[in-house]
Design an enzyme around this catalytic site. Structure first.
Site, PDB file in Angstrom:
ATOM      1  N   GLN A 198      68.534 -50.789 -47.049  1.00  0.00           N
ATOM      2  CA  GLN A 198      69.071 -51.435 -45.846  1.00  0.00           C
ATOM      3  C   GLN A 198      68.042 -52.213 -45.023  1.00  0.00           C
ATOM      4  O   GLN A 198      68.314 -53.350 -44.630  1.00  0.00           O
ATOM      5  CB  GLN A 198      69.807 -50.408 -44.970  1.00  0.00           C
ATOM      6  CG  GLN A 198      71.260 -50.205 -45.387  1.00  0.00           C
ATOM      7  CD  GLN A 198      72.067 -51.508 -45.375  1.00  0.00           C
ATOM      8  OE1 GLN A 198      71.933 -52.352 -44.512  1.00  0.00           O
ATOM      9  NE2 GLN A 198      72.914 -51.682 -46.375  1.00  0.00           N
ATOM     10  N   GLY A 251      59.536 -62.037 -55.147  1.00  0.00           N
ATOM     11  CA  GLY A 251      60.336 -60.825 -55.333  1.00  0.00           C
ATOM     12  C   GLY A 251      61.822 -61.048 -55.117  1.00  0.00           C
ATOM     13  O   GLY A 251      62.247 -61.452 -54.042  1.00  0.00           O
ATOM     14  N   ASP A 265      60.407 -52.949 -48.532  1.00  0.00           N
ATOM     15  CA  ASP A 265      59.496 -51.801 -48.735  1.00  0.00           C
ATOM     16  C   ASP A 265      58.042 -52.135 -48.422  1.00  0.00           C
ATOM     17  O   ASP A 265      57.291 -51.295 -47.935  1.00  0.00           O
ATOM     18  CB  ASP A 265      59.551 -51.340 -50.200  1.00  0.00           C
ATOM     19  CG  ASP A 265      60.755 -50.458 -50.493  1.00  0.00           C
ATOM     20  OD1 ASP A 265      61.580 -50.272 -49.577  1.00  0.00           O
ATOM     21  OD2 ASP A 265      60.863 -49.971 -51.635  1.00  0.00           O
ATOM     22  N   GLU A 277      68.849 -36.358 -57.270  1.00  0.00           N
ATOM     23  CA  GLU A 277      69.914 -36.966 -58.077  1.00  0.00           C
ATOM     24  C   GLU A 277      69.629 -36.797 -59.570  1.00  0.00           C
ATOM     25  O   GLU A 277      70.533 -36.494 -60.357  1.00  0.00           O
ATOM     26  CB  GLU A 277      70.073 -38.445 -57.697  1.00  0.00           C
ATOM     27  CG  GLU A 277      70.563 -38.573 -56.259  1.00  0.00           C
ATOM     28  CD  GLU A 277      70.931 -39.982 -55.811  1.00  0.00           C
ATOM     29  OE1 GLU A 277      71.674 -40.093 -54.829  1.00  0.00           O
ATOM     30  OE2 GLU A 277      70.480 -40.964 -56.408  1.00  0.00           O
ATOM     31  N   GLY A 307      64.221 -58.715 -55.144  1.00  0.00           N
ATOM     32  CA  GLY A 307      64.870 -57.416 -54.919  1.00  0.00           C
ATOM     33  C   GLY A 307      65.889 -57.550 -53.795  1.00  0.00           C
ATOM     34  O   GLY A 307      66.384 -58.646 -53.518  1.00  0.00           O
ATOM     35  N   GLY A 326      65.521 -57.434 -50.569  1.00  0.00           N
ATOM     36  CA  GLY A 326      65.074 -58.295 -49.482  1.00  0.00           C
ATOM     37  C   GLY A 326      65.070 -59.759 -49.902  1.00  0.00           C
ATOM     38  O   GLY A 326      65.640 -60.618 -49.214  1.00  0.00           O
TER      39      GLY A 326
HETATM   40  C1  FAD Z   1      64.991 -44.373 -58.366  1.00  0.00           C
HETATM   41  C2  FAD Z   1      65.232 -45.000 -57.031  1.00  0.00           C
HETATM   42  C3  FAD Z   1      66.378 -44.667 -56.315  1.00  0.00           C
HETATM   43  C4  FAD Z   1      66.627 -45.246 -55.069  1.00  0.00           C
HETATM   44  N1  FAD Z   1      67.773 -44.915 -54.401  1.00  0.00           N
HETATM   45  C5  FAD Z   1      68.055 -45.505 -53.225  1.00  0.00           C
HETATM   46  C6  FAD Z   1      69.278 -45.246 -52.557  1.00  0.00           C
HETATM   47  O1  FAD Z   1      70.098 -44.437 -53.017  1.00  0.00           O
HETATM   48  N2  FAD Z   1      69.519 -45.892 -51.385  1.00  0.00           N
HETATM   49  C7  FAD Z   1      68.627 -46.790 -50.859  1.00  0.00           C
HETATM   50  O2  FAD Z   1      68.909 -47.388 -49.809  1.00  0.00           O
HETATM   51  N3  FAD Z   1      67.465 -47.055 -51.470  1.00  0.00           N
HETATM   52  C8  FAD Z   1      67.157 -46.451 -52.635  1.00  0.00           C
HETATM   53  N4  FAD Z   1      65.970 -46.723 -53.273  1.00  0.00           N
HETATM   54  C9  FAD Z   1      64.996 -47.600 -52.611  1.00  0.00           C
HETATM   55  C10 FAD Z   1      65.392 -49.074 -52.716  1.00  0.00           C
HETATM   56  O3  FAD Z   1      65.702 -49.404 -54.055  1.00  0.00           O
HETATM   57  C11 FAD Z   1      64.249 -49.925 -52.187  1.00  0.00           C
HETATM   58  O4  FAD Z   1      64.003 -49.547 -50.864  1.00  0.00           O
HETATM   59  C12 FAD Z   1      64.600 -51.395 -52.251  1.00  0.00           C
HETATM   60  O5  FAD Z   1      64.752 -51.810 -53.586  1.00  0.00           O
HETATM   61  C13 FAD Z   1      63.527 -52.232 -51.556  1.00  0.00           C
HETATM   62  O6  FAD Z   1      63.872 -53.581 -51.647  1.00  0.00           O
HETATM   63  P1  FAD Z   1      62.743 -54.689 -51.719  1.00  0.00           P
HETATM   64  O7  FAD Z   1      63.440 -56.017 -51.711  1.00  0.00           O
HETATM   65  O8  FAD Z   1      61.722 -54.434 -50.689  1.00  0.00           O
HETATM   66  O9  FAD Z   1      62.006 -54.459 -53.119  1.00  0.00           O
HETATM   67  P2  FAD Z   1      62.596 -54.330 -54.589  1.00  0.00           P
HETATM   68  O10 FAD Z   1      64.069 -54.217 -54.591  1.00  0.00           O
HETATM   69  O11 FAD Z   1      61.803 -53.281 -55.251  1.00  0.00           O
HETATM   70  O12 FAD Z   1      62.223 -55.752 -55.232  1.00  0.00           O
HETATM   71  C14 FAD Z   1      60.894 -56.151 -55.430  1.00  0.00           C
HETATM   72  C15 FAD Z   1      60.885 -57.299 -56.442  1.00  0.00           C
HETATM   73  O13 FAD Z   1      59.606 -57.876 -56.459  1.00  0.00           O
HETATM   74  C16 FAD Z   1      59.209 -58.147 -57.796  1.00  0.00           C
HETATM   75  N5  FAD Z   1      57.746 -58.161 -57.810  1.00  0.00           N
HETATM   76  C17 FAD Z   1      56.913 -57.152 -57.421  1.00  0.00           C
HETATM   77  N6  FAD Z   1      55.629 -57.555 -57.522  1.00  0.00           N
HETATM   78  C18 FAD Z   1      55.648 -58.814 -58.003  1.00  0.00           C
HETATM   79  C19 FAD Z   1      54.620 -59.760 -58.319  1.00  0.00           C
HETATM   80  N7  FAD Z   1      53.324 -59.495 -58.138  1.00  0.00           N
HETATM   81  N8  FAD Z   1      54.991 -60.966 -58.811  1.00  0.00           N
HETATM   82  C20 FAD Z   1      56.313 -61.262 -58.987  1.00  0.00           C
HETATM   83  N9  FAD Z   1      57.317 -60.409 -58.688  1.00  0.00           N
HETATM   84  C21 FAD Z   1      56.984 -59.212 -58.189  1.00  0.00           C
HETATM   85  C22 FAD Z   1      59.847 -57.030 -58.600  1.00  0.00           C
HETATM   86  O14 FAD Z   1      60.013 -57.395 -59.947  1.00  0.00           O
HETATM   87  C23 FAD Z   1      61.185 -56.833 -57.869  1.00  0.00           C
HETATM   88  O15 FAD Z   1      62.197 -57.628 -58.423  1.00  0.00           O
HETATM   89  C24 FAD Z   1      65.704 -46.167 -54.528  1.00  0.00           C
HETATM   90  C25 FAD Z   1      64.561 -46.515 -55.241  1.00  0.00           C
HETATM   91  C26 FAD Z   1      64.322 -45.927 -56.484  1.00  0.00           C
HETATM   92  C27 FAD Z   1      63.090 -46.300 -57.268  1.00  0.00           C
END
Ligand code: FAD
Length: 430
Positions: A323, A15, A305, A174, A17, A19
């Site tokens: 965050q 992932g 997440d 939003e 994202g 993190g």
């Molecule tokens: C519409 C929307 C608005 C938001 N607004 C806000 C905001 O204003 N402020 C805020 O702080 N947060 C906001 N969030 C929440 C925030 O985006 C998430 O909390 C954050 O992205 C989490 O980060 P992460 O690294 O855990 O996962 P993510 O950023 O979701 O990244 C996960 C990654 O893992 C990859 N992945 C998943 N499963 C697999 C798999 N099986 N194999 C390979 N790759 C995989 C995905 O492609 C992705 O790139 C919002 C979310 C959404 C959907």
């Protein structure tokens, strides 16, 4: 996967994202081999997805190539693949392009839309969790108005111009605000032969306030802002179904609508194989200790997440926002090196920087530590923070220029049907 063996320990991150990217950056100068796997070749800035859905930004400006993140990092490999299964016993992943072994594994897969098992809603409503889904929504909004032009039956036309957004969290708020601005500023000009005053934006919230988790002032002000923009806010109304034409609720309230957006919840994007006693928490998240180590698997970590780290302040895990993911990624970068060097690990302590949401032009609400403010200043703070956290100088510039242009011109020029959504409209014809 064609990744050379190395004398360094191999850390596989699933992932890219918030993190995964902050962890990769932290490991860039360490004596480790890092393999980043993502099913997309780009990082998505999810907080601005609603602006893509409503034509305010082009999708490219909120995406960033993951390979570019890794440029200049030694011993880093990116593979475009979907991870299908984790075999913890043999420290191996099965992916869509083959298997790979790891010494340490970091699951940073984020979350996915939670339809709470309602297959009917999942089939007919649209979600907004990725760029393709946002483009689907953008097309659907525009196609509905094109269809509305083609009928002179009142109730059909009204249903085609009736938007129902389920979920009164930041995403729903939003999106509702942005749609209300389109209704006011753009639709009358684009569709002079359609009575767009009849278009409705309904925001349906199961709980008794909008923006749960924000201060009561922010919640109240957001509702005031939305009502001034003409959004109909329904609180304490639980949506139970949507058959593609009618939204039903636990009350007598029903909506005929051709566009229902489901923003009522997310759950962890788990991967098969990562289970065992006590591993899976509520909301399909993965239970981790204070070092982000998955319970029962000392060499597997989860951040962002997907991770549920129960603490005194957050007994059901940290909020699923950017965050915690960024901060956990940074600390885990340090901790993995400490683990390899046989040093004690540092526990994670969340620095809650606050919450903010924008409702529209000059309208936002911010709760930052002890400070609660709403209106124009909050809107500028919201814009500054979002520009700051966007990855890439080009993206920041493009988004900034778009915002200035949209502000001055009262416009959203990306209202394009590039990928038709091709909804079945037969239900809306008598
Ligand atoms: C519409 C929307 C608005 C938001 N607004 C806000 C905001 O204003 N402020 C805020 O702080 N947060 C906001 N969030 C929440 C925030 O985006 C998430 O909390 C954050 O992205 C989490 O980060 P992460 O690294 O855990 O996962 P993510 O950023 O979701 O990244 C996960 C990654 O893992 C990859 N992945 C998943 N499963 C697999 C798999 N099986 N194999 C390979 N790759 C995989 C995905 O492609 C992705 O790139 C919002 C979310 C959404 C959907």
């Amino acid at each position: 996967m064609n990744i050379p063996l190395s004398s360094y320990p191999r850390i596989v991150i699933i992932g890219g994202g918030f993190g995964g990217v902050s962890l990769a950056k932290k490991l860039s100068k360490q004596e480790v081999q890092v393999v980043l796997i993502d099913k997309n070749n780009y990082h998505t800035f999810q907080p601005l997805l609603y602006q893509v859905s409503t034509g305010g930004l082009e999708p490219d400006s909120i995406a960033y190539p993951l390979r570019k993140v890794l440029i200049g990092y030694d011993n880093f490999y990116f593979r475009l693949a979907e991870v299908e299964h984790i075999d913890a016993a043999s420290k191996k992943l099965n992916t869509s392009i083959g298997d790979i072994t790891y010494d340490y594994l970091v699951v940073a897969t984020g979350s996915e839309t939670n339809f709470f098992g309602n297959a009917e809603i999942e089939k007919h409503a649209v979600a907004m969790k990725s760029i393709p889904q946002s483009l689907n929504l953008r097309s659907l909004i525009l196609e509905n108005f094109e269809q509305a032009l083609l009928t002179d039956v009142y109730h059909e036309r009204d249903a085609l111009m009736n938007f129902v957004i389920v979920g009164g969290g930041p995403t729903g708020v939003e999106l509702a605000g942005a749609l209300a601005e389109i209704k006011k500023g753009i639709l009358p000009k684009d569709y002079p032969d359609l009575d767009t005053r009849r278009a409705q934006i309904n925001l349906v919230q199961g709980g008794d306030c909008l923006l749960p988790g924000f201060s009561p002032q922010a919640s109240k002000k957001a509702e005031d802002f939305l009502e001034k923009l003409g959004v109909q806010v329904w609180k304490g109304v639980r949506v139970t179904g949507y058959n593609g034409k009618t939204v039903s609720t636990l009350t007598d309230l029903k909506f005929d609508s051709a566009a229902v957006v489901w923003a009522a919840g997310v759950k962890g994007a788990g991967i098969k194989g990562l289970d065992g006693e006590g591993v899976i928490a509520g909301g399909n998240r993965v239970n981790v200790n204070e070092f982000n180590q998955v319970i029962g698997h000392p060499e597997i970590f989860a951040i962002g997440d997907i991770a549920c780290m129960a603490t005194e302040d957050n007994p059901r895990g940290h909020p699923m926002v950017a965050q915690p993911a960024i901060q956990q990624g940074k600390l885990l970068g340090e901790n993995l090196v400490r683990l390899i060097d046989n040093k004690p690990l540092k526990p994670f302590v969340y620095n809650d920087k606050g919450s903010m949401a924008t409702i529209g032009r000059n309208k936002a609400v911010c709760d930052i530590k002890k400070f609660r403010f709403q209106g124009v200043f909050a809107w500028f703070v919201w814009m500054f923070v979002h520009l700051f956290f966007l990855i890439g100088f080009r993206n920041r510039m493009v988004v900034f220029i778009n915002w200035v242009y949209n502000y001055i011109r009262f416009d959203r020029e990306a209202r394009l049907i590039i990928r038709p959504y091709n909804r079945d409209y037969s239900q809306f014809k008598d």
